[in-house]
Design an enzyme around this catalytic site. Sequence first.
Site, short mmCIF file in Angstrom:
data_model
loop_
_atom_site.label_atom_id
_atom_site.label_comp_id
_atom_site.label_asym_id
_atom_site.label_seq_id
_atom_site.Cartn_x
_atom_site.Cartn_y
_atom_site.Cartn_z
N ARG A 69 -35.97 16.71 -27.40
CA ARG A 69 -34.60 16.25 -27.65
C ARG A 69 -34.34 16.28 -29.15
O ARG A 69 -33.27 16.66 -29.62
CB ARG A 69 -34.36 14.85 -27.08
N TYR A 104 -7.35 22.90 -27.24
CA TYR A 104 -7.99 23.14 -25.95
C TYR A 104 -7.79 21.92 -25.03
O TYR A 104 -7.93 20.77 -25.49
CB TYR A 104 -9.48 23.41 -26.19
N ASP A 119 -12.20 24.11 -35.06
CA ASP A 119 -12.70 24.74 -33.83
C ASP A 119 -12.48 26.24 -34.00
O ASP A 119 -11.35 26.73 -33.96
CB ASP A 119 -11.95 24.18 -32.61
N LYS A 173 -18.02 30.99 -24.96
CA LYS A 173 -17.04 32.08 -25.04
C LYS A 173 -17.65 33.30 -25.76
O LYS A 173 -18.59 33.86 -25.27
CB LYS A 173 -15.78 31.55 -25.71
C1 PLP Z 1 -13.74 26.36 -23.92
C2 PLP Z 1 -13.33 25.71 -25.17
C3 PLP Z 1 -13.81 24.46 -25.55
C4 PLP Z 1 -14.75 23.65 -24.67
O1 PLP Z 1 -15.99 24.27 -24.54
P1 PLP Z 1 -16.94 24.16 -23.24
O2 PLP Z 1 -18.09 25.05 -23.62
O3 PLP Z 1 -16.16 24.65 -22.07
O4 PLP Z 1 -17.32 22.73 -23.10
C5 PLP Z 1 -13.42 23.94 -26.77
N1 PLP Z 1 -12.57 24.60 -27.57
C6 PLP Z 1 -12.06 25.80 -27.22
C7 PLP Z 1 -11.11 26.48 -28.15
C8 PLP Z 1 -12.42 26.40 -26.02
O5 PLP Z 1 -11.90 27.59 -25.69
#
Ligand code: PLP
Length: 388
Positions: A47, A99, A171, A196
């Site tokens: 962890r 998001y 982000d 992604k």
């Molecule tokens: C998908 C996404 C998230 C969340 O991520 P997860 O891996 O699904 O928890 C956060 N910000 C953006 C811009 C996203 O496209």
Amino acid sequence: MRKKTALIHGGTGVDKATGAVTPPIYQTSTYKQEKIGQLKDGYEYSRTANPTRTSIERLIADLEGGVRGFAFGSGMAAIHAVFNLLQSGDHIVMTDDVYGGTFRLMQRVLPKFNIEVTFVDTTDLAATEAAIQDNTKMLYVETPTNPLLKVTDIEAIAAITRRHDLKLVVDNTFATPYLQQPIALGADIVLHSATKYIGGHSDVVAGLVVVNDDTLGEELHFIQNSTGGILGPQDSFLLVRGLRTLGIRMEAIEETAHELVSFLQAQDVVSNIFYPGLASHPGHAIQQKQATGFGGMISFDVGSAANAEKLVEASHFFTLAESLGAVESLISVPARMTHASIPAERRAELGITDGLVRISVGLEDAEDLKEDLTHAFSLLEKVSEKTV
Ligand SMILES: *Cc1c(COP(=O)(O)O)cnc(C)c1O
């Protein structure tokens, strides 16, 4: 090291123990101590740290130009860990069309801990600065946004956060570190849904955070170890593997995206196209200034919910699914899928119409994608006047 080379030779490099050129998957929870407290390379319990996770954490830190990286079990776990830097009573100023999962976290979870948020259009610098309160500690920006690809000027926002002594969090999921490096533009913390483009193959859910100084690094490691939302070794390996090809993937995706935008411009039924690469997009000049590309996300309006539904169901190579950034092209209707939980009124305010369709461009042959859409478009009714 230039970007494409850093994707392959950045981070920890070949495995020190064996010379393995890909990071071994250290599927272990604990590590033998020769004497009490005498650790090999600092590894004590997985962890706290695991060598496979270290390989992705070092690599993402290098790619984002930060000092330390952290890998989490999802993008949301990464985002939540960053908010754990705050105290009860603190306030965050945040991009209004973040998001959906981030929006839900802000609305339904953080208020329980008395952390407040004000949503603001961060493309509007004056409105953003005006939203700052005495208890504001963080400014959180997503750029480009989902699904309208709004672009916030990171450097200009960073100047605001410096004036008010706030942490700037970006982000960077949509742009990827290959196209945009927010730390160089003044951000303190960069985060990703690595599910992604970084993973890139629709086979892993993961999140990454990079910080720009050692103090934040220590704090975030304390939070990661204390709250425990870590990424496992198999998934850490998949992210390193995915990143190796990020450069060529983003270039190919972007080339096809430009072809598809031209194709969409020629469709009568398409009334509006949202793509930062279009000179008519309001964020075009800023994206050009702060990033080396426009990415692979395109949204467009086909005039009605019925048309949007027909289009996504008739397309064959565009898989109807949530998520984005993978080798296969994906298609979705934000109003009924990713943004369905946002009240209709709020969607209307944000400009997320019922006829809006979002595509995530993949790596298929562009001609096949265009033929596929040509067929799907032939089934739609023309309902709106062309504006773009
Ligand atoms: C998908 C996404 C998230 C969340 O991520 P997860 O891996 O699904 O928890 C956060 N910000 C953006 C811009 C996203 O496209």
